[in-house]
Design an enzyme around this catalytic site. Structure first.
Site, PDB file in Angstrom:
ATOM      1  N   CYS A   2       0.876  -1.161   0.000  1.00 37.59           N
ATOM      2  CA  CYS A   2       0.000   0.000   0.000  1.00 37.59           C
ATOM      3  C   CYS A   2       0.912   1.208   0.000  1.00 37.59           C
ATOM      4  CB  CYS A   2      -0.859   0.011   1.256  1.00 37.59           C
ATOM      5  SG  CYS A   2      -1.826  -1.491   1.446  1.00 37.59           S
ATOM      6  N   ARG A  27       1.227   1.532  -5.958  1.00 39.11           N
ATOM      7  CA  ARG A  27       1.444   0.565  -4.881  1.00 39.11           C
ATOM      8  C   ARG A  27       0.162  -0.185  -4.497  1.00 39.11           C
ATOM      9  NH1 ARG A  27       6.321   1.418  -2.431  1.00 39.11           N
ATOM     10  NH2 ARG A  27       5.654   0.178  -0.680  1.00 39.11           N
ATOM     11  N   TRP A  74      -3.942  -1.894  -1.354  1.00 40.68           N
ATOM     12  CA  TRP A  74      -4.021  -3.134  -2.135  1.00 40.68           C
ATOM     13  C   TRP A  74      -4.410  -4.205  -1.130  1.00 40.68           C
ATOM     14  CZ3 TRP A  74      -1.542  -7.966  -2.414  1.00 40.68           C
ATOM     15  CH2 TRP A  74      -1.745  -8.679  -3.608  1.00 40.68           C
ATOM     16  N   ASN A  99       1.209   0.180   5.882  1.00 50.07           N
ATOM     17  CA  ASN A  99       1.608  -0.647   4.742  1.00 50.07           C
ATOM     18  C   ASN A  99       2.330  -1.848   5.323  1.00 50.07           C
ATOM     19  OD1 ASN A  99       2.589  -1.621   2.256  1.00 50.07           O
ATOM     20  ND2 ASN A  99       4.414  -0.352   2.385  1.00 50.07           N
ATOM     21  N   GLY A 100       1.934  -3.054   4.935  1.00 47.48           N
ATOM     22  CA  GLY A 100       2.598  -4.249   5.448  1.00 47.48           C
ATOM     23  C   GLY A 100       1.578  -5.250   5.950  1.00 47.48           C
ATOM     24  N   GLU A 491       8.585 -13.147 -21.360  1.00 49.24           N
ATOM     25  CA  GLU A 491       8.279 -11.758 -20.984  1.00 49.24           C
ATOM     26  C   GLU A 491       7.128 -11.216 -21.847  1.00 49.24           C
ATOM     27  OE1 GLU A 491       8.680  -9.839 -18.720  1.00 49.24           O
ATOM     28  OE2 GLU A 491       8.671  -7.775 -19.390  1.00 49.24           O
ATOM     29  N   LYS A 495       3.616  -9.860 -20.343  1.00 47.01           N
ATOM     30  CA  LYS A 495       3.112  -8.503 -20.619  1.00 47.01           C
ATOM     31  C   LYS A 495       1.687  -8.570 -21.145  1.00 47.01           C
ATOM     32  CE  LYS A 495       5.307  -6.651 -18.825  1.00 47.01           C
ATOM     33  NZ  LYS A 495       6.544  -6.871 -18.130  1.00 47.01           N
ATOM     34  N   GLU A 498      -0.805  -9.640 -18.367  1.00 42.45           N
ATOM     35  CA  GLU A 498      -0.945  -8.637 -17.303  1.00 42.45           C
ATOM     36  C   GLU A 498      -1.882  -7.501 -17.682  1.00 42.45           C
ATOM     37  OE1 GLU A 498       3.229  -7.419 -16.550  1.00 42.45           O
ATOM     38  OE2 GLU A 498       2.638  -7.372 -14.449  1.00 42.45           O
ATOM     39  N   HIS A 514       5.984 -31.372 -27.821  1.00 44.46           N
ATOM     40  CA  HIS A 514       5.878 -32.239 -26.645  1.00 44.46           C
ATOM     41  C   HIS A 514       4.600 -31.968 -25.859  1.00 44.46           C
ATOM     42  CE1 HIS A 514       9.831 -33.852 -27.397  1.00 44.46           C
ATOM     43  NE2 HIS A 514      10.295 -32.614 -27.506  1.00 44.46           N
ATOM     44  N   LYS A 613       2.260  -2.616  -8.160  1.00 47.17           N
ATOM     45  CA  LYS A 613       3.638  -2.516  -8.667  1.00 47.17           C
ATOM     46  C   LYS A 613       4.652  -3.189  -7.739  1.00 47.17           C
ATOM     47  CE  LYS A 613       6.653  -0.670 -11.518  1.00 47.17           C
ATOM     48  NZ  LYS A 613       6.711  -1.344 -12.828  1.00 47.17           N
TER      49      LYS A 613
HETATM   50  C1  AGP Z   1       6.182  -7.138 -14.287  1.00 52.68           C
HETATM   51  O1  AGP Z   1       5.493  -6.599 -15.356  1.00 52.68           O
HETATM   52  C2  AGP Z   1       5.412  -7.421 -13.103  1.00 52.68           C
HETATM   53  N1  AGP Z   1       4.530  -6.403 -12.726  1.00 52.68           N
HETATM   54  C3  AGP Z   1       6.041  -8.240 -12.005  1.00 52.68           C
HETATM   55  O2  AGP Z   1       6.214  -9.514 -12.527  1.00 52.68           O
HETATM   56  C4  AGP Z   1       7.384  -7.780 -11.392  1.00 52.68           C
HETATM   57  O3  AGP Z   1       8.405  -7.872 -12.320  1.00 52.68           O
HETATM   58  C5  AGP Z   1       7.674  -8.633 -10.152  1.00 52.68           C
HETATM   59  O4  AGP Z   1       6.670  -8.439  -9.205  1.00 52.68           O
HETATM   60  C6  AGP Z   1       9.023  -8.340  -9.541  1.00 52.68           C
HETATM   61  O5  AGP Z   1       9.119  -7.019  -9.103  1.00 52.68           O
HETATM   62  P1  AGP Z   1      10.505  -6.362  -8.729  1.00 52.68           P
HETATM   63  O6  AGP Z   1      11.332  -6.329  -9.957  1.00 52.68           O
HETATM   64  O7  AGP Z   1      10.162  -5.001  -8.220  1.00 52.68           O
HETATM   65  O8  AGP Z   1      11.138  -7.222  -7.674  1.00 52.68           O
END
Ligand code: AGP
Length: 618
Positions: A2, A27, A74, A99-100, A491, A495, A498, A514, A613
């Site tokens: 958060c 966050r 969050w 936060n936590g 990746e 993307k 997500e 396979h 994030k």
């Molecule tokens: C990437 O698009 C993601 N949002 C997520 O996978 C991210 O890379 C992951 O949570 C790791 O975060 P960090 O690099 O801040 O440790």
């Protein structure tokens, strides 16, 4: 996961809190709230949804005040409801943002219930508010200054908590101060002129001040208009260094772009150039790029263990190909949340490399601690956020210079991580005696050209946007790559899922037959990363397997890959093959494909559902 912000000033702080929360929305963004306090009492406004909705409610209620705290959430404990949104209040007297995660919240809840406290929410946070209130009341000796009591109550309460927290607290009884505490979650104090602040990160307060003090684990602080006092975990007053942040307001604003993700994709030539600046300036790959002691440490390394999550993990997977091929060292890459819970083999001479954009991902942090507990002596962090927890816990550090990354989907952080990891590879290769000066000069030249090649790849955006229109109606997609480009396929799939919510999977192209080939039919778009490298002919055979089953191919090839468009085979050519750095170039089209597909589907690109994030929870 958060965001928190607090302010005390002579002016109305509500606009500062609201602006700060908007910057912290990355966050967490399922609900938000602010509380203000004066001698008349504590008032709060909370709303589910985005900060903008809470802002409107605050304006409608004529919210104003010179002392306040705010929170963007969050959800972890308890659903997304107004009752669970922060700030939480105890007895109408004391408000708190957190936060936590508090691990012993159930025991504390029982204890506080027995003391007569009633709970309005399902959160772990409400427990802290009541606990501080309880200690405040306990310390009510006649003549005791309520301000001192508030700090003492916070210090007593945090000693009874287990878990992680960044807290900011205000009380009607002490309307001349805020108190705050940090353990396991980031928190900094901002120093203004006759006004002071607290926040999860500097972006929240940069409009007011750049002078910041990063609180350390176990610290508490008392923040008044006239000054700030910081106390360590033993409640002794301490001095902490004042840093002047170089985060610019412009870097936090959208400018001409529609989304931060789009802006961040387009910033990559600059971000990569900045990350490479030190090596290019000295004209070589020196161990000191990773810290003053790095030469001594890296010389003795006999292997590399990379730990990371999500996109950062894929950067690690790419680096494994480089490290084994160029430096000749064994390299393993593991998802941090798996590594931390298994009986892992530890060779003390293997270098632990953590990769994290945010520097505060809990799984990565815990994996790092676990690696140390297993006897690993040498640790190196690749991180984008200065002074964050993971680099602070690491022996060596390399900061990527991507600048603030706000879109939840990581883009420029990934390519700058690749740039940093490539530098690490060449440094290790030199120390292993495997990279002679001529070869080093060749790598440096390739790196010099990299930002320009990334710009050329960005110029493909209109063609990729046209493809995205076709993707927008799909439910599934497959991504294929081989060798160095398999992590880029992973990746690309991440993307796409997500931000567009299209189900996407990535496979090494040779693995298709396979099992996953069973999924291929005319409704399945298959994205292939097919640069002109030694595996190209193999990839072409794998593409035939897809075409024979009616699958539609979308191929990212190089200028010199020698592909022809045909029915069901669409080709976009990236610039000339970029050798070992080709994965960096091929990342750009898959980012753009995900972005434009999400745009066509009308999703919330920068704040996709269910995500945040920084993942500071398990
Ligand atoms: C990437 O698009 C993601 N949002 C997520 O996978 C991210 O890379 C992951 O949570 C790791 O975060 P960090 O690099 O801040 O440790």
């Amino acid at each position: 996961m958060c965001g928190i912000v607090g302010a005390i000033a002579d002016r109305d702080v509500v606009p500062v809190l609201v602006e700060g929360l908007k910057r912290l929305e990355y966050r967490g963004y399922d609900s938000s709230g602010i509380a203000i306090a004066d001698a008349a009492g504590v008032r709060r406004v909370r709303r589910t949804g985005r900060v903008a909705e809470m802002e409107q409610a605050a304006a409608a209620e004529g919210f104003r005040g010179t002392l306040g705290i705010g929170h963007t959430r969050w959800a972890t404990h308890g659903g997304v409801t107004e009752a669970n949104a922060h700030p939480h209040i105890s007895h109408g007297d004391l408000a708190l943002v957190h936060n936590g995660i508090i691990e012993n919240h159930e025991q504390q809840r029982e204890r506080l219930r027995a003391l007569g406290y009633a709970f309005e929410s399902q959160t772990d946070t409400e427990v802290i508010a009541h606990l501080i209130h309880h200690h405040m009341v306990q310390g009510q000796a006649p003549g005791t200054d309520p301000g001192r009591r508030l700090l003492a109550a916070l210090q007593a309460a945090v000693k009874e908590l287990t878990g992680a927290y960044a807290l900011a607290v205000l009380s009607r009884a002490a309307p001349d101060r805020l108190v705050c505490a940090r353990m396991g979650c980031p928190l900094l104090v901002g120093l203004g002129e006759g006004e002071n602040f607290v926040a999860s990160d500097v972006s929240a307060i940069v409009q007011a001040t750049r002078r910041v003090v990063f609180l350390e684990e176990g610290d508490t602080a008392e923040i008044r208009r006239e000054g700030v006092r910081v106390f360590d975990a033993g409640d002794r007053e301490v001095r902490r260094e004042v840093h002047v942040s170089d985060v610019s307001l412009a870097s936090l604003e959208l400018g001409p772009y529609r989304h931060f993700m789009q802006k961040e994709i387009h910033e990559q030539p600059r971000a990569i150039a900045d990350t490479l600046e030190a090596a290019i300036d000295v004209g070589g790959f020196e161990a000191e790029l990773f810290g003053a002691r790095a030469g001594e440490v890296l010389r003795g390394v006999t292997g590399v263990q990379i730990l990371a999550c999500g996109t950062s993990y894929y950067a690690g997977l790419t680096a494994r190909y480089w490290i084994e091929a160029i430096a000749g060292l064994p390299c393993s890459v593991e998802i941090a949340s798996e590594y931390r819970y298994r009986d892992a083999y530890a060779d003390p001479d293997h270098l632990i490399v953590t990769i994290s954009q945010s520097g505060e991902t809990l799984d990565t942090m815990e994996a790092l601690k676990y690696a140390k507990s297993l006897g690993h002596r040498h640790t190196l962090s690749i991180c984008n956020v200065p002074e964050s927890a993971i680099p602070r816990a690491s022996g060596l550090v390399c900061y990527t210079r991507a600048g603030a990354e706000i879109g939840v989907a990581s883009t420029k952080a990934f390519t700058t991580q690749l740039a940093a990891l490539f530098q690490l590879t060449v440094v290790l290769g030199k120390l292993q005696g495997r990279v002679a000066p001529e070869r080093e000069a060749g790598y440096l030249e390739q790196l010099r050209r990299l930002p320009g090649s990334v710009q050329h790849a960005l110029n493909l955006e209109p063609q990729i946007a046209a493809w995205a229109e076709r993707f927008a109606g799909k439910h599934n997609a497959l991504f294929l790559g081989r060798g160095l480009h398999y992590p880029i396929a992973l990746e690309g799939a991440l993307k796409l899922k997500e931000i567009s919510y299209i189900h996407a999977e990535a496979y090494p192209a040779g693995e298709l037959k396979h099992g996953p080939l069973a999924l291929v039919d005319a409704a399945m778009p298959v994205v292939v990363i097919a640069p002109n490298d030694r595996l190209l002919e193999k990839v072409k055979s794998n593409m035939q397997e897809v075409r024979a089953r009616g699958g539609e191919l979308f191929v990212f090839a190089d200028q010199d890959s020698n592909f022809t468009q045909s029915e069901g085979v669409h080709v976009i050519r990236t610039p000339r093959h970029a050798g070992v750095l080709s994965p960096v170039i091929h990342t750009i089209p898959v980012q753009l494909l995900a972005y434009h597909t999400a745009l066509a589907r009308g999703t919330d690109v920068d704040k996709p559902r269910n995500l945040a994030k920084s993942v500071t929870v398990e």
